[in-house]
Motif scaffolding. Structure first.
Motif, PDB file in Angstrom:
ATOM      1  N   GLY A  52      35.232  64.289  54.897  1.00  0.00           N
ATOM      2  CA  GLY A  52      33.857  63.804  54.769  1.00  0.00           C
ATOM      3  C   GLY A  52      33.699  63.034  53.478  1.00  0.00           C
ATOM      4  N   HIS A  54      32.349  59.918  50.912  1.00  0.00           N
ATOM      5  CA  HIS A  54      32.291  58.460  50.972  1.00  0.00           C
ATOM      6  C   HIS A  54      33.659  57.800  51.099  1.00  0.00           C
ATOM      7  CE1 HIS A  54      30.757  54.482  50.333  1.00  0.00           C
ATOM      8  NE2 HIS A  54      31.738  54.293  49.469  1.00  0.00           N
ATOM      9  N   THR A  55      34.667  58.316  50.427  1.00  0.00           N
ATOM     10  CA  THR A  55      35.954  57.608  50.308  1.00  0.00           C
ATOM     11  C   THR A  55      36.588  57.237  51.645  1.00  0.00           C
ATOM     12  OG1 THR A  55      36.314  58.731  48.208  1.00  0.00           O
ATOM     13  CG2 THR A  55      38.240  57.721  49.232  1.00  0.00           C
ATOM     14  N   ASP A  79      35.230  69.820  57.245  1.00  0.00           N
ATOM     15  CA  ASP A  79      34.030  70.509  56.750  1.00  0.00           C
ATOM     16  C   ASP A  79      32.796  69.761  57.229  1.00  0.00           C
ATOM     17  OD1 ASP A  79      33.249  69.293  53.429  1.00  0.00           O
ATOM     18  OD2 ASP A  79      34.318  68.252  55.038  1.00  0.00           O
ATOM     19  N   ARG A  81      28.271  69.538  56.591  1.00  0.00           N
ATOM     20  CA  ARG A  81      27.052  69.927  55.881  1.00  0.00           C
ATOM     21  C   ARG A  81      26.059  70.462  56.887  1.00  0.00           C
ATOM     22  NH1 ARG A  81      27.300  64.564  52.907  1.00  0.00           N
ATOM     23  NH2 ARG A  81      29.177  64.760  51.666  1.00  0.00           N
ATOM     24  N   ASN A  91      28.750  64.673  58.032  1.00  0.00           N
ATOM     25  CA  ASN A  91      30.043  63.979  58.058  1.00  0.00           C
ATOM     26  C   ASN A  91      30.338  63.445  59.459  1.00  0.00           C
ATOM     27  OD1 ASN A  91      30.614  64.418  55.341  1.00  0.00           O
ATOM     28  ND2 ASN A  91      31.536  66.417  55.747  1.00  0.00           N
ATOM     29  N   LEU A 143      38.881  64.501  47.486  1.00  0.00           N
ATOM     30  CA  LEU A 143      38.948  65.287  46.256  1.00  0.00           C
ATOM     31  C   LEU A 143      37.635  65.104  45.511  1.00  0.00           C
ATOM     32  CD1 LEU A 143      40.751  66.959  44.223  1.00  0.00           C
ATOM     33  CD2 LEU A 143      41.225  64.760  43.126  1.00  0.00           C
ATOM     34  N   HIS A 148      37.343  70.193  44.084  1.00  0.00           N
ATOM     35  CA  HIS A 148      37.161  70.736  45.435  1.00  0.00           C
ATOM     36  C   HIS A 148      37.751  69.803  46.483  1.00  0.00           C
ATOM     37  CE1 HIS A 148      33.399  68.189  45.757  1.00  0.00           C
ATOM     38  NE2 HIS A 148      33.835  68.081  46.995  1.00  0.00           N
ATOM     39  N   ALA A 150      37.601  69.426  51.092  1.00  0.00           N
ATOM     40  CA  ALA A 150      36.770  69.883  52.199  1.00  0.00           C
ATOM     41  C   ALA A 150      35.533  70.509  51.562  1.00  0.00           C
ATOM     42  CB  ALA A 150      37.539  70.837  53.109  1.00  0.00           C
ATOM     43  N   LYS A 175      27.994  70.930  45.302  1.00  0.00           N
ATOM     44  CA  LYS A 175      27.713  69.557  45.766  1.00  0.00           C
ATOM     45  C   LYS A 175      26.711  69.650  46.914  1.00  0.00           C
ATOM     46  CE  LYS A 175      29.759  65.434  47.861  1.00  0.00           C
ATOM     47  NZ  LYS A 175      30.980  64.756  48.380  1.00  0.00           N
ATOM     48  N   ARG A 180      27.134  74.851  53.867  1.00  0.00           N
ATOM     49  CA  ARG A 180      28.186  74.063  54.529  1.00  0.00           C
ATOM     50  C   ARG A 180      29.113  74.966  55.317  1.00  0.00           C
ATOM     51  NH1 ARG A 180      30.268  69.448  51.444  1.00  0.00           N
ATOM     52  NH2 ARG A 180      28.566  68.486  50.267  1.00  0.00           N
ATOM     53  N   LYS A 203      37.408  60.725  39.383  1.00  0.00           N
ATOM     54  CA  LYS A 203      38.346  61.751  39.862  1.00  0.00           C
ATOM     55  C   LYS A 203      39.490  61.999  38.873  1.00  0.00           C
ATOM     56  CE  LYS A 203      35.810  61.808  43.485  1.00  0.00           C
ATOM     57  NZ  LYS A 203      36.112  61.367  44.832  1.00  0.00           N
TER      58      LYS A 203
END
Ligand code: 6PG
Length: 241
Positions: A52, A54-55, A79, A81, A91, A143, A148, A150, A175, A180, A203
């Motif tokens: 999930g 943005h990346t 994972d 939300r 996601n 990441l 963290h 997932a 987050k 979740r 990161k």
């Protein structure tokens, strides 16, 4: 109860640094498409777990145009939300908008986490659905800045034990949103390929901690095949220090 073992099992990590996200996405795309071809040739299906955040968006968008045997793909989520299915925070909604709504993967092959039911019930339901398959062919992970992956967060249970459930209910996640569902570390480690996509200067500290051998959630995913981490130059700078 937080059950983070003192010493994490050994994780084999292969780092791959790319000058820009275009080359990173192209490499990730090639890996996914090649793994799908191999899995379908070997056992007639390809089970992929999606990350999930943005990346991975650019990778999902690039997959729209991939030459793939879509009817044999099964899509799972690492994972989710806890929000209604159409909520922009989901996601699954992101993956549909970027990719799944544009290719012929049968609706029954897209295994969304029923997070709208609340974390506890959704985790039980998804663990039951996961019984239908053994090892994942491909797991995509991201990441977070705190290490963290997932929805396995520092200070929470990562589900690393053989008797850990396949899916975990997560509350008070640092987050947003706080509630979740995450696949556990042991279930995510039951995979033939694991690929992390990591971009951006934010990161760097997490990468440095990972390289130092700190017990961060991302280091708790330990498939026999090892993991590959695709980094862009901004995130990788830490790797050199
Ligand atoms: C989520 C994700 C999470 C994500 C990382 C990185 O639901 O938020 O699954 O683990 O992969 O937080 O997020 P970005 O890619 O947005 O930096």
């Amino acid at each position: 109860m937080t059950r983070v073992p003192a010493a994490l099992p050994t994780q084999v990590v292969r780092w791959h640094v790319f000058p820009d996200d275009a080359s990173l996405v192209a490499n990730a795309l090639a890996r996914v498409v090649a793994a799908a071809r191999d899995a379908i040739a070997q056992h007639g299906a390809f089970d992929i777990v999606l990350a999930g955040g943005h990346t991975p968006r650019k990778l999902y968008r690039a997959l729209r145009n991939a030459d793939a045997d879509w009817p044999r793909w099964h899509v799972w989520f690492g994972d989710e939300r806890c929000a209604p299915p159409k909520d922009p925070e989901r996601n699954s909604r992101m993956a549909h908008e970027e990719w799944l709504d544009h290719v012929a993967i049968p609706a029954g092959n897209v295994h969304a986490i029923p997070a709208e039911s609340g974390a506890r019930e959704a985790a039980v339901l998804y663990a039951r659905e996961l019984r239908s398959i053994d090892a994942f062919d491909f797991v995509l992970l991201g990441l977070g800045e705190d290490g963290h992956t997932a929805s396995l967060f520092p200070g929470h249970d990562w589900g690393m034990h053989a008797d850990s459930p396949d899916a975990i209910a997560v509350f008070k996640a640092p987050k947003p949103p706080p509630e979740r569902v995450s696949l556990s570390a042991q279930r995510l480690s039951n995979a033939r390929k694991v690929l992390y996509l990591v971009e951006g200067v934010g990161k760097r500290d997490a990468i440095a901690a990972w390289k130092r051998g700190d017990a961060i959630p991302a280091a708790s995913i330990t498939p026999e095949c090892g993991v590959d981490v695709l980094l862009d130059a901004a995130a990788a700078a830490a790797a050199e220090t």
